[in-house]
Design an enzyme around this catalytic site. Structure first.
Site, PDB file in Angstrom:
ATOM      1  N   SER A 130       0.886  -1.332  -0.031  1.00 24.76           N
ATOM      2  CA  SER A 130      -0.064   0.059  -0.145  1.00 24.76           C
ATOM      3  C   SER A 130       0.841   1.284   0.061  1.00 24.76           C
ATOM      4  O   SER A 130       0.373   2.259   0.048  1.00 24.76           O
ATOM      5  CB  SER A 130      -1.004  -0.193   1.299  1.00 24.76           C
ATOM      6  N   SER A 151       8.095  -2.995   3.077  1.00 21.52           N
ATOM      7  CA  SER A 151       9.435  -3.664   2.848  1.00 21.52           C
ATOM      8  C   SER A 151      10.620  -3.532   3.477  1.00 21.52           C
ATOM      9  O   SER A 151      11.563  -3.802   4.394  1.00 21.52           O
ATOM     10  CB  SER A 151       9.991  -3.516   1.386  1.00 21.52           C
ATOM     11  N   GLU A 174      17.481  -4.719  -0.588  1.00 23.04           N
ATOM     12  CA  GLU A 174      16.343  -4.587  -1.422  1.00 23.04           C
ATOM     13  C   GLU A 174      16.934  -4.269  -2.790  1.00 23.04           C
ATOM     14  O   GLU A 174      16.303  -4.933  -3.768  1.00 23.04           O
ATOM     15  CB  GLU A 174      15.727  -3.284  -0.866  1.00 23.04           C
ATOM     16  N   ASP A 193      13.191   5.064   2.808  1.00 19.10           N
ATOM     17  CA  ASP A 193      12.360   4.090   3.578  1.00 19.10           C
ATOM     18  C   ASP A 193      13.116   3.766   4.778  1.00 19.10           C
ATOM     19  O   ASP A 193      12.516   3.541   5.940  1.00 19.10           O
ATOM     20  CB  ASP A 193      11.775   3.185   2.891  1.00 19.10           C
TER      21      ASP A 193
HETATM   22  C1  GLA Z   1       9.909   4.009  -2.787  1.00 17.60           C
HETATM   23  C2  GLA Z   1      11.422   3.912  -2.569  1.00 17.60           C
HETATM   24  C3  GLA Z   1      12.072   5.050  -1.891  1.00 17.60           C
HETATM   25  C4  GLA Z   1      11.563   6.336  -2.682  1.00 17.60           C
HETATM   26  C5  GLA Z   1      10.145   6.398  -2.639  1.00 17.60           C
HETATM   27  C6  GLA Z   1       9.569   7.584  -3.593  1.00 17.60           C
HETATM   28  O1  GLA Z   1       9.145   4.144  -1.423  1.00 17.60           O
HETATM   29  O2  GLA Z   1      11.455   2.820  -1.785  1.00 17.60           O
HETATM   30  O3  GLA Z   1      13.489   4.883  -1.971  1.00 17.60           O
HETATM   31  O4  GLA Z   1      12.505   6.590  -3.781  1.00 17.60           O
HETATM   32  O5  GLA Z   1       9.604   5.517  -3.427  1.00 17.60           O
HETATM   33  O6  GLA Z   1       9.761   8.873  -2.954  1.00 17.60           O
END
Ligand code: GLA
Length: 366
Positions: A104, A109, A141, A153
């Protein structure tokens, strides 16, 4: 011994696809977390199970990309990347439970990677600082799972704090907490899950990344950040109109991110909202990562009185965030549900959320 370690999902307030362009972003950690219980034993494998999946998966400690697929690849990737960074990993059993919704756009992850990594690091007392942990999780990842994502993230999951957003400068790899408590100002942060799953490993994310890299190359710089201070006029030098628009989103979203931080310092949520809505338009028109469904939710929220709304995360589905004054929350909730139903989409899940704390050990027993 058993180590229990938890790491949160995240939402990004602003600064989208800026991380791999060495720009700025402003995520928060969510209250929902993924929890890993790890019991090391003297064996050459980790046997892992998840409350989300049937059965168990066996990961050899000398696992390599390609050996494990599906959800357990995130676990195997962390084992692989941690060993690749020169650390020893012990076998054992791991069990995973999670409140972070998968697919979502709230980074289930990174929550999984950082919880697994934290459990392994805590059990072995490894001296790895949180920036280095973020990089190990990202490598899992990128290279094991095969998704070419940036560092946002993992940094959000590791550095999150209650009542704080995190201003990340990806050029310096620095994280600065910024006071963020809209509730105390009578404003709700709504998380509107469209329930339309998004995809990263898929081609569109990678295509955006390639377009940005090509734009930087045409401008003769190593990343778009290098031209940030020259203003968007510098992009007139780009021959390809699509690359020009992609790069314009990056430069303008970096700028908006810094403006949101300034507005938060003044507790000016009206201005924060306007910047969120401007970011939504930029993602829609310049970066082209929204969908009709997402645009409908964001537009409807603003028409119904939200201070601002934008998609959050990688794009092509997932969640919209909206800042809404307490007395308007009900109207926005109703309007979004009605508009989405009239257009024939699935009912959204709408929750009021706030900034939660980052990854941490829950317990460690001998
Ligand atoms: C995903 C990727 C992040 C970032 C966002 C967009 O969540 O995992 O590294 O690039 O998209 O801001």
């Amino acid at each position: 011994m058993e180590v229990v370690y938890a790491a949160p999902g995240r939402i990004n307030l602003i600064g989208e696809h800026t991380d791999y362009n060495l720009g700025f972003a402003l995520p928060i950690a969510l209250p929902e977390r993924t929890v890993v219980s790890y019991s090391p034993t003297d064996t050459d494998r980790i046997v892992v199970r998840s409350d989300r999946e049937d059965g168990e998966v066996t990961i050899a400690l000398d696992t390599a990309p390609g050996a494990v697929e599906g959800w357990a690849a995130y676990v195997a990737g962390v084992v692989w990347a941690l060993r690749g960074a020169g650390h020893e990993v012990r076998g054992g059993t791991m069990s995973i439970t999670s409140e972070v919704e998968v697919g979502s756009g709230v980074s289930s992850s990174a929550a999984l990677e950082c919880a697994v990594l934290g459990a392994l690091v805590t059990a072995a007392d490894l001296p790895i600082d949180r920036i280095a942990q973020a990089r190990i999780a990202q490598r899992a990842e990128n290279e094991y799972v095969g998704a070419p994502t940036g560092l946002m993230d993992q940094l959000a999951a590791l550095f999150g704090e209650a009542k704080r957003a995190l201003l990340i400068d990806f050029k310096k790899t620095s994280v600065e907490p910024v006071y963020f408590d809209p509730d105390s100002a009578g404003i709700g942060l709504l998380l509107i899950n469209s329930r339309a799953p998004h995809r990263h490993a898929g081609g569109e994310y990678a295509a955006r990344r390639t377009a940005c890299e090509r734009a930087a190359e045409q401008l003769g710089v190593s990343s778009l950040r290098e031209v940030q201070d020259e203003g968007v006029e510098v992009l007139d030098r780009l021959a390809d109109p699509v690359e020009r628009r992609r790069a314009r989103h990056i430069l303008t979203d970096n700028q908006r991110t810094l403006e949101v931080v300034a507005a938060l310092e003044d507790s000016d949520f009206g201005q924060v909202g306007r910047l969120l809505t401007a970011s939504q338009a930029s993602m829609r028109d310049d970066f082209e990562i929204t969908t009709d469904h997402i645009d409908l939710i964001a537009d409807t929220a603003v028409e119904a009185g939200a201070l601002g709304a934008r998609m959050t995360g990688g794009g092509f589905g997932g969640c919209v965030i909206a800042l809404v004054a307490d007395d308007t929350v009900g109207a926005v909730d109703d309007a979004v549900r009605r508009a989405v139903a009239d257009a024939g989409y699935n009912a959204p899940a709408i929750t009021r959320t706030h900034a939660g704390r980052g990854a941490a050990a829950v317990s460690r027993s001998r």
